[in-house]
Scaffold this active site. Structure first.
Site, PDB file in Angstrom:
ATOM      1  N   SER A 163       0.846  -1.196   0.000  1.00 52.56           N
ATOM      2  CA  SER A 163       0.000   0.000   0.000  1.00 52.56           C
ATOM      3  C   SER A 163       0.879   1.244   0.000  1.00 52.56           C
ATOM      4  O   SER A 163       1.704   1.442   0.896  1.00 52.56           O
ATOM      5  CB  SER A 163      -0.892   0.019   1.239  1.00 52.56           C
ATOM      6  OG  SER A 163      -1.384   1.336   1.413  1.00 52.56           O
ATOM      7  N   HIS A 203      -1.325  -1.220  -4.270  1.00 56.55           N
ATOM      8  CA  HIS A 203      -2.583  -0.914  -3.582  1.00 56.55           C
ATOM      9  C   HIS A 203      -2.657   0.587  -3.309  1.00 56.55           C
ATOM     10  O   HIS A 203      -1.783   1.150  -2.644  1.00 56.55           O
ATOM     11  CB  HIS A 203      -2.634  -1.714  -2.273  1.00 56.55           C
ATOM     12  CG  HIS A 203      -3.911  -1.590  -1.508  1.00 56.55           C
ATOM     13  ND1 HIS A 203      -5.048  -2.306  -1.819  1.00 56.55           N
ATOM     14  CD2 HIS A 203      -4.242  -0.824  -0.438  1.00 56.55           C
ATOM     15  CE1 HIS A 203      -6.012  -2.005  -0.961  1.00 56.55           C
ATOM     16  NE2 HIS A 203      -5.550  -1.097  -0.113  1.00 56.55           N
ATOM     17  N   ASP A 211      -4.676   3.573  -1.674  1.00 59.31           N
ATOM     18  CA  ASP A 211      -5.693   3.894  -0.672  1.00 59.31           C
ATOM     19  C   ASP A 211      -6.228   5.303  -0.889  1.00 59.31           C
ATOM     20  O   ASP A 211      -5.548   6.283  -0.600  1.00 59.31           O
ATOM     21  CB  ASP A 211      -5.094   3.769   0.739  1.00 59.31           C
ATOM     22  CG  ASP A 211      -4.980   2.326   1.172  1.00 59.31           C
ATOM     23  OD1 ASP A 211      -5.970   1.589   1.037  1.00 59.31           O
ATOM     24  OD2 ASP A 211      -3.883   1.927   1.634  1.00 59.31           O
ATOM     25  N   MET A 237      -8.707   8.127   0.153  1.00 59.94           N
ATOM     26  CA  MET A 237      -9.503   8.539   1.326  1.00 59.94           C
ATOM     27  C   MET A 237      -9.980   9.967   1.162  1.00 59.94           C
ATOM     28  O   MET A 237      -9.219  10.834   0.725  1.00 59.94           O
ATOM     29  CB  MET A 237      -8.635   8.445   2.584  1.00 59.94           C
ATOM     30  CG  MET A 237      -8.017   7.089   2.822  1.00 59.94           C
ATOM     31  SD  MET A 237      -7.144   7.060   4.385  1.00 59.94           S
ATOM     32  CE  MET A 237      -6.374   5.438   4.310  1.00 59.94           C
ATOM     33  N   HIS A 255      -8.511   1.173  -3.716  1.00 62.97           N
ATOM     34  CA  HIS A 255      -9.390   0.916  -2.574  1.00 62.97           C
ATOM     35  C   HIS A 255     -10.048   2.246  -2.208  1.00 62.97           C
ATOM     36  O   HIS A 255      -9.400   3.119  -1.636  1.00 62.97           O
ATOM     37  CB  HIS A 255      -8.520   0.352  -1.425  1.00 62.97           C
ATOM     38  CG  HIS A 255      -9.237   0.176  -0.129  1.00 62.97           C
ATOM     39  ND1 HIS A 255      -8.557  -0.039   1.056  1.00 62.97           N
ATOM     40  CD2 HIS A 255     -10.560   0.158   0.181  1.00 62.97           C
ATOM     41  CE1 HIS A 255      -9.444  -0.167   2.046  1.00 62.97           C
ATOM     42  NE2 HIS A 255     -10.649  -0.041   1.536  1.00 62.97           N
ATOM     43  N   MET A 261     -12.037   4.556  -0.177  1.00 56.81           N
ATOM     44  CA  MET A 261     -12.617   4.820   1.150  1.00 56.81           C
ATOM     45  C   MET A 261     -13.245   6.202   1.088  1.00 56.81           C
ATOM     46  O   MET A 261     -12.744   7.178   1.650  1.00 56.81           O
ATOM     47  CB  MET A 261     -11.528   4.724   2.222  1.00 56.81           C
ATOM     48  CG  MET A 261     -11.083   3.297   2.487  1.00 56.81           C
ATOM     49  SD  MET A 261      -9.485   3.199   3.301  1.00 56.81           S
ATOM     50  CE  MET A 261      -8.405   3.302   1.878  1.00 56.81           C
ATOM     51  N   MET A 299     -11.374  -6.019   5.615  1.00 53.10           N
ATOM     52  CA  MET A 299     -10.500  -5.114   6.358  1.00 53.10           C
ATOM     53  C   MET A 299     -10.129  -5.758   7.696  1.00 53.10           C
ATOM     54  O   MET A 299     -11.004  -6.195   8.443  1.00 53.10           O
ATOM     55  CB  MET A 299     -11.202  -3.776   6.622  1.00 53.10           C
ATOM     56  CG  MET A 299     -11.454  -2.920   5.398  1.00 53.10           C
ATOM     57  SD  MET A 299      -9.967  -2.557   4.430  1.00 53.10           S
ATOM     58  CE  MET A 299      -8.950  -1.673   5.628  1.00 53.10           C
ATOM     59  N   GLY A 336      -8.464   4.008   7.485  1.00 54.67           N
ATOM     60  CA  GLY A 336      -8.123   5.407   7.739  1.00 54.67           C
ATOM     61  C   GLY A 336      -6.628   5.633   7.876  1.00 54.67           C
ATOM     62  O   GLY A 336      -6.107   6.622   7.373  1.00 54.67           O
ATOM     63  N   GLY A 358      -2.506   3.755   8.269  1.00 53.07           N
ATOM     64  CA  GLY A 358      -1.612   2.606   8.252  1.00 53.07           C
ATOM     65  C   GLY A 358      -1.053   2.390   9.659  1.00 53.07           C
ATOM     66  O   GLY A 358      -1.271   3.206  10.560  1.00 53.07           O
ATOM     67  N   GLY A 359      -0.376   1.284   9.841  1.00 52.45           N
ATOM     68  CA  GLY A 359       0.341   1.040  11.093  1.00 52.45           C
ATOM     69  C   GLY A 359      -0.516   0.608  12.265  1.00 52.45           C
ATOM     70  O   GLY A 359      -0.064   0.650  13.411  1.00 52.45           O
ATOM     71  N   ASP A 383      -6.506  -6.606   4.317  1.00 50.12           N
ATOM     72  CA  ASP A 383      -5.864  -5.293   4.359  1.00 50.12           C
ATOM     73  C   ASP A 383      -5.863  -4.736   5.779  1.00 50.12           C
ATOM     74  O   ASP A 383      -6.918  -4.508   6.359  1.00 50.12           O
ATOM     75  CB  ASP A 383      -6.655  -4.364   3.421  1.00 50.12           C
ATOM     76  CG  ASP A 383      -6.061  -2.965   3.307  1.00 50.12           C
ATOM     77  OD1 ASP A 383      -4.979  -2.716   3.861  1.00 50.12           O
ATOM     78  OD2 ASP A 383      -6.706  -2.132   2.639  1.00 50.12           O
ATOM     79  N   GLY A 384      -4.651  -4.537   6.294  1.00 53.58           N
ATOM     80  CA  GLY A 384      -4.503  -3.879   7.589  1.00 53.58           C
ATOM     81  C   GLY A 384      -3.731  -4.712   8.597  1.00 53.58           C
ATOM     82  O   GLY A 384      -4.121  -5.828   8.915  1.00 53.58           O
ATOM     83  N   GLY A 385      -2.600  -4.168   9.031  1.00 56.25           N
ATOM     84  CA  GLY A 385      -1.823  -4.833  10.082  1.00 56.25           C
ATOM     85  C   GLY A 385      -1.140  -6.116   9.642  1.00 56.25           C
ATOM     86  O   GLY A 385      -0.814  -6.972  10.468  1.00 56.25           O
ATOM     87  N   GLY A 423       1.244  -2.226   4.149  1.00 57.10           N
ATOM     88  CA  GLY A 423       1.789  -0.874   4.057  1.00 57.10           C
ATOM     89  C   GLY A 423       3.043  -0.741   4.879  1.00 57.10           C
ATOM     90  O   GLY A 423       4.170  -0.893   4.385  1.00 57.10           O
ATOM     91  N   SER A 424       2.870  -0.508   6.167  1.00 57.62           N
ATOM     92  CA  SER A 424       4.034  -0.208   7.004  1.00 57.62           C
ATOM     93  C   SER A 424       5.052  -1.333   7.063  1.00 57.62           C
ATOM     94  O   SER A 424       6.255  -1.067   7.108  1.00 57.62           O
ATOM     95  CB  SER A 424       3.589   0.217   8.393  1.00 57.62           C
ATOM     96  OG  SER A 424       2.535  -0.573   8.841  1.00 57.62           O
TER      97      SER A 424
HETATM   98  C1  DX5 Z   1      -6.125   1.387   5.877  1.00 56.09           C
HETATM   99  C2  DX5 Z   1      -5.688   1.083   4.479  1.00 56.09           C
HETATM  100  C3  DX5 Z   1      -4.621   0.065   4.389  1.00 56.09           C
HETATM  101  C4  DX5 Z   1      -3.358   0.485   5.066  1.00 56.09           C
HETATM  102  C5  DX5 Z   1      -2.582  -0.713   5.448  1.00 56.09           C
HETATM  103  O1  DX5 Z   1      -7.150   2.307   5.835  1.00 56.09           O
HETATM  104  O2  DX5 Z   1      -6.765   0.624   3.712  1.00 56.09           O
HETATM  105  O3  DX5 Z   1      -4.367  -0.294   3.049  1.00 56.09           O
HETATM  106  O4  DX5 Z   1      -2.540   1.271   4.271  1.00 56.09           O
HETATM  107  O5  DX5 Z   1      -1.478  -0.296   6.151  1.00 56.09           O
HETATM  108  P1  DX5 Z   1      -0.763  -1.243   7.195  1.00 56.09           P
HETATM  109  O6  DX5 Z   1      -0.258  -2.415   6.426  1.00 56.09           O
HETATM  110  O7  DX5 Z   1       0.319  -0.397   7.752  1.00 56.09           O
HETATM  111  O8  DX5 Z   1      -1.802  -1.637   8.210  1.00 56.09           O
HETATM  112 ZN    ZN Z   2      -6.385  -0.307   1.670  1.00 58.82          ZN
END
Ligand code: DX5
Ligand code: ZN
Length: 226
Positions: A14, A39, A41, A43, A72, A74, A144, A149, A151-152, A182-184, A204-205
Site C-alpha cells: 500500500s 494498492h 488507498d 480517502m 481501494h 474509502m 478489512m 483510515g 496505516g500502522g 488489508d490492515g496490520g 503498508g508499514s
Molecule cells: C487502511 C488502508 C490500508 C493500510 C494498510 O485504511 O486501507 O491499506 O494502508 O497499512 P498497514 O499495512 O500499515 O496496516
Molecule cells: Zn487499503
C-alpha cells in the site's frame, strides 16, 4: 481452509506508507522489489478520518508502472467517481459495502462495465452477509483487518472467521473471486490470513519500514505457505 496452489498469492504493498514527495520512485522501487500489485488507498476525509489522493495520482502512476493498480476507495458516494478511476487506469476498483448501502450491486456493475475488476469491501464490524449476495459479481472481496483510515494499526484477528467464510462460499459456488486482506499485515500475521484463505495480501508499514523491501515482500509471499 488454506488456499490452494491455483489460488496464487499476490503481494500488494500500500502506497499509503510511501513518501508522497517521491511517489514515482517509490512505486518503481516496489516493482523492483517484487510487488505484484500496487494498492492505492483513496480517502476522502468523510468516509474515513484521513485524506490521501485521488484520480490524478492513479492517472500519473499508470504512466510509470505496468503493475496492476488496485484502488481501494474509502470515500462516500463511490458511484460518482468509480468510473473515472477506471478511466485513469485502475485495474481493480474496490468499494465499501458501508459506503454503497443498497447501491452496492449497481456500483460493482458500473465498475465492471467501465472495464475494470470490481470488488466489495467490508469493515471489521460488517458481516459477510453485507456482500454475500454480490459475491458472484465480484472479482475481489476485501476484508478489512483494521478500521480504515490509517496505516500502522494492529491486526484484528477476529476478521479471519469472515475470510474463511468468504473463501468457503467462493469454493462451494465455484466463483471467480479473489480474497484480499488489508490492515496490520506483517510476516507474522500473514500466516493466519493465508491459512484462512486470503490470497491478495495488502501491506503498508511492514513493507515500507523494512530495510530490505524485497526481503519483506518475499517473506509475505513465502512465509508459512503450505
Ligand atoms: C487502511 C488502508 C490500508 C493500510 C494498510 O485504511 O486501507 O491499506 O494502508 O497499512 P498497514 O499495512 O500499515 O496496516
Ligand atoms: Zn487499503
Amino acid at each position: 481452509m488454506s488456499i490452494k496452489a491455483n489460488e496464487t498469492i499476490k503481494i500488494a504493498p500500500s502506497i499509503l506508507s510511501a513518501d508522497f514527495s517521491k511517489m514515482g520512485e517509490e512505486v518503481k522501487n516496489l516493482e523492483d522489489s517484487g510487488a505484484d500489485v500496487i494498492h492505492c488507498d483513496v480517502m476522502d476525509g468523510v468516509f474515513v478520518n484521513n485524506i490521501t489522493f485521488g484520480i490524478k495520482m492513479v492517472e500519473d502512476l499508470r504512466k510509470i508502472t505496468k503493475l496492476p493498480l488496485d484502488c481501494h476507495l474509502m470515500i462516500v458516494h463511490p458511484e460518482k467517481y468509480a468510473e473515472r478511476f477506471v478511466k485513469a487506469g485502475a485495474d481493480y476498483v474496490t468499494v465499501h459495502a458501508e459506503a454503497c448501502g443498497e447501491g452496492l450491486e449497481d456500483t460493482l456493475k458500473l465498475i465492471k462495465n467501465a472495464g475494470a475488476k470490481c470488488g466489495a469491501v467490508i469493515n471489521p464490524d460488517t458481516p459477510v452477509s453485507a456482500i454475500e449476495k454480490v459475491l458472484p459479481l465480484c472479482d475481489m472481496a476485501l476484508v478489512m483487518s483494521v478500521f480504515p483510515g490509517f496505516g500502522g494499526q494492529k491486526f484484528i484477528a477476529e476478521v479471519l472467521e469472515k475470510v474463511r467464510k468468504i473463501r468457503e462460499i467462493i469454493r462451494e459456488n465455484n466463483l471467480n473471486c479473489e480474497v484480499e486482506i488489508d490492515g496490520g499485515i506483517n510476516a507474522e500475521t500473514v500466516k493466519a490470513a493465508k491459512e484462512a484463505g486470503a490470497n491478495v495480501i495488502v501491506a503498508g508499514s511492514s513493507v515500507f519500514k523494512a530495510a530490505d523491501r524485497a526481503a519483506a515482500i518475499s517473506a509475505l509471499r513465502f512465509g508459512d505457505f503450505k
